[in-house]
Motif scaffolding. Sequence first.
Motif, PDB file in Angstrom:
ATOM      1  N   CYS A 106      -6.909  -1.165   0.179  1.00 56.57           N
ATOM      2  CA  CYS A 106      -6.094  -1.586   1.309  1.00 56.57           C
ATOM      3  C   CYS A 106      -7.022  -1.821   2.494  1.00 56.57           C
ATOM      4  N   ASN A 120       0.154   4.060   0.899  1.00 55.79           N
ATOM      5  CA  ASN A 120      -0.199   4.897   2.039  1.00 55.79           C
ATOM      6  C   ASN A 120       0.374   4.364   3.353  1.00 55.79           C
ATOM      7  N   CYS A 121       0.222   3.054   3.610  1.00 57.85           N
ATOM      8  CA  CYS A 121       0.633   2.509   4.905  1.00 57.85           C
ATOM      9  C   CYS A 121       1.662   1.378   4.805  1.00 57.85           C
ATOM     10  N   CYS A 143      -5.583   0.331   5.925  1.00 60.37           N
ATOM     11  CA  CYS A 143      -5.793   1.772   6.155  1.00 60.37           C
ATOM     12  C   CYS A 143      -7.030   2.304   5.429  1.00 60.37           C
ATOM     13  N   CYS A 175       0.844  -1.200   0.000  1.00 57.73           N
ATOM     14  CA  CYS A 175       0.000   0.000   0.000  1.00 57.73           C
ATOM     15  C   CYS A 175       0.880   1.251   0.000  1.00 57.73           C
TER      16      CYS A 175
HETATM   17 ZN   LIG Z   1      -2.853   0.974   3.450  1.00 58.15          ZN
END
Ligand SMILES: [Zn+2]
Length: 157
Positions: free
Chosen positions: A42, A21-22, A45, A19
Amino acid sequence: MKNEFTYISEFINQIDVCCPNCGSKSVVKSDANNRNNTRFICSKCGKSKIWNGQSSTYYYSNNYKESEGILIGHPVDCYFKYPLWYTKQIKNQTLFAYNKEHLNFLEEYINDSIRERRQGEYGWKNTSLESRLPKWLLLSKNREVILKAIKEIKEIN
Ligand SMILES: [Zn+2]
């Protein structure tokens, strides 16, 4: 370009990625009958994204970040170009798989090629497939280290 794309197409309907983002293991899902229906989700998150790329364009280019088509042959998913989950650096090359099935496929393919060589047969079972795989992946001197790397990836996942 589309014919060359055929062999890998069964592995790109569900691609495991990191991911953006995370950093968790997450997934890009694509409809084989309609690549416009491709999305990232995801579960960790909650980040999600719908793909808006060129679903009829397939390419292998190194300048992939500038294009929005379907990219194959790089350690990123074919659509959003997020880093793949199953990767490992071997020397200066990157071993990668789109998902576990693809990883198993690579392992079996490399094992098969060893068996065929030992039997003294005429080369590869599937020459069209051989030409699609990176050369370094098929070099006999690399096989041991590649099979070991695949095993290691499997163990930690
Ligand atoms: Zn994520």
